[in-house]
Design a protein around this motif. Structure first.
Motif, PDB file in Angstrom:
ATOM      1  N   VAL A 154       3.777  46.562  -0.175  1.00  0.00           N
ATOM      2  CA  VAL A 154       3.144  46.108  -1.421  1.00  0.00           C
ATOM      3  C   VAL A 154       4.342  44.961  -1.685  1.00  0.00           C
ATOM      4  O   VAL A 154       5.590  45.173  -1.854  1.00  0.00           O
ATOM      5  N   ASP A 155       3.897  43.656  -2.055  1.00  0.00           N
ATOM      6  CA  ASP A 155       4.817  42.375  -2.453  1.00  0.00           C
ATOM      7  C   ASP A 155       5.113  42.534  -3.855  1.00  0.00           C
ATOM      8  O   ASP A 155       4.749  43.262  -4.422  1.00  0.00           O
ATOM      9  N   ASP A 156       5.915  41.613  -4.229  1.00  0.00           N
ATOM     10  CA  ASP A 156       6.397  41.458  -5.559  1.00  0.00           C
ATOM     11  C   ASP A 156       5.096  41.147  -6.670  1.00  0.00           C
ATOM     12  O   ASP A 156       5.424  41.470  -7.818  1.00  0.00           O
ATOM     13  N   VAL A 194      -1.398  44.035  -1.626  1.00  0.00           N
ATOM     14  CA  VAL A 194      -0.978  45.476  -0.658  1.00  0.00           C
ATOM     15  C   VAL A 194      -1.468  45.017   0.712  1.00  0.00           C
ATOM     16  O   VAL A 194      -2.524  44.264   1.021  1.00  0.00           O
ATOM     17  N   THR A 195      -0.584  45.320   1.755  1.00  0.00           N
ATOM     18  CA  THR A 195      -0.924  44.841   3.097  1.00  0.00           C
ATOM     19  C   THR A 195      -0.989  46.167   4.120  1.00  0.00           C
ATOM     20  O   THR A 195       0.076  46.704   3.927  1.00  0.00           O
ATOM     21  N   PHE A 196      -1.730  45.968   4.936  1.00  0.00           N
ATOM     22  CA  PHE A 196      -1.621  47.233   6.003  1.00  0.00           C
ATOM     23  C   PHE A 196      -1.193  46.882   7.366  1.00  0.00           C
ATOM     24  O   PHE A 196      -1.767  45.788   7.714  1.00  0.00           O
ATOM     25  N   ILE A 197      -0.117  47.107   7.852  1.00  0.00           N
ATOM     26  CA  ILE A 197       0.530  46.808   9.201  1.00  0.00           C
ATOM     27  C   ILE A 197       0.566  47.861  10.123  1.00  0.00           C
ATOM     28  O   ILE A 197       1.031  48.826   9.876  1.00  0.00           O
ATOM     29  N   GLU A 198      -0.552  47.475  11.106  1.00  0.00           N
ATOM     30  CA  GLU A 198      -0.827  48.343  12.217  1.00  0.00           C
ATOM     31  C   GLU A 198       0.381  48.701  12.943  1.00  0.00           C
ATOM     32  O   GLU A 198       1.181  47.787  13.153  1.00  0.00           O
TER      33      GLU A 198
END
Length: 332
Positions: A300-302, A306-310
């Motif tokens: 989760v950035d500032d 939301v980003t999902f990183i495999e």
């Protein structure tokens, strides 16, 4: 399915549609057409993980794509090939395009055959790579290459390839039903209350089957081989969906949950959250393993995005899994 299988299927369909008139060129263009729907994988280079997952096996694997683009490719090929029949080439591309997603619909990932409807068909009766399906098909296709264009043997070999592969595909539904019944009976015999069962074949075969079982607070994972002599055992994995907290209301997280069809667990490790997609199981047969085939780190950035990183997979796990699967398929 894997690229080789789709090439073989496409080539065989091309031969069935136009082989008598275009010869080996029909097989060539059928093979090319059989790979085109998978070009959607390149979306991962231009967008985020969740969007790429949503796109995969979407529009390019739909009936609509087959209808719209078959005439386009048919026209292009008819412009410069010796055989100039636009309708014939269009039919070849249509059936090669369409049979690709129909075959993919039998795998765990499934396809959005009726795109733009939000409906993914996933029969989960065959693994994405299955030598029993592909190799006999490939052998007959090679035999076709050595026959004259108008030869009856050529048509016979191609028909046999299509028929045998299709019969095997139909047989996988029966095998899935038998495995499902075994899992269901085992749960009842062990007095386990469950909400739903999801079954799928293990890699490279349809002898060893895996199951995800949903209960109120956890998921149970299990394996069953048709050669088993002992009772099925179930490994419990707590859902821990509550660890998401407010993230459960995030649109990206909701999309990911929808893609996973609700089959997921959350784990917390070193202060970070990880999302495990249960649909594809584990890279290990060891009880309690957390080596999920698809595991994503949630970042989760500032700005609250939301980003999902495999997470990268350990090749050593995959090699060991192949050996373990072979042993497990022979029975417990």
């Amino acid at each position: 399915m894997d690229s080789l299988t789709q090439i073989v299927l496409g080539a065989s369909v091309g031969e069935a549609v136009l082989g008598r008139k275009a010869g080996n060129k029909a097989m060539l263009y059928g093979a090319i057409a059989g790979t085109i729907p998978d070009f959607d994988v390149f979306a991962s280079h231009f967008t985020d993980t969740v969007t790429a997952l949503a796109i995969h096996r979407g529009f390019t694997h739909s009936i609509l794509f087959s209808i719209l683009f078959a005439p386009v490719f048919g026209w292009l090929v008819s412009r410069y090939e010796t055989y100039k029949n636009f309708k014939g080439w269009s039919w070849l591309f249509f059936w090669a395009f369409l049979t690709h997603p129909i075959l993919d619909a039998h795998t765990t990932w499934g396809t959005q055959l009726f795109w733009p409807l939000d409906l993914r068909l996933a029969f989960k009766t065959i693994f994405v790579i299955d030598p029993i399906y592909t190799l006999p098909f490939l052998v007959f296709l090679i035999l076709v290459l050595f026959q004259k264009r108008t030869s009856k043997q050529r048509r016979l070999y191609n028909t046999l390839g299509l028929t045998i592969s299709t019969i095997y595909l139909g047989l996988t539904f029966l095998l899935k039903g038998l495995a499902f019944t075994k899992f269901e009976n085992a749960l009842q015999n062990q007095n386990i209350t469950f909400k739903q069962i999801d079954t799928r074949p293990s890699p490279l075969n349809t002898v060893l089957w895996s199951a995800n079982i949903e209960t109120k607070k956890e998921y149970l994972l299990a394996n069953y081989s048709f050669f088993d002599t002992q009772s099925i055992t179930f490994d419990a994995y707590p859902k821990h969906h509550d660890l998401l907290g407010d993230l459960a209301n995030n649109d990206t997280v909701k999309r990911m949950i929808a893609i996973s069809e609700g089959w997921y667990t959350i784990i917390k490790k070193d202060g970070d959250l990880y999302y495990n997609d249960l649909r594809f199981g584990l890279l290990s047969l060891e009880p309690g393993s957390q080596a999920f085939v698809f595991q994503y780190k949630i970042e989760v950035d500032d700005f609250g995005r939301v980003t999902f990183i495999e997470q990268a997979k350990d090749k050593r796990d995959a090699k060991k899994l192949m050996t373990d699967l072979w042993l497990r398929a022979k029975g417990n």
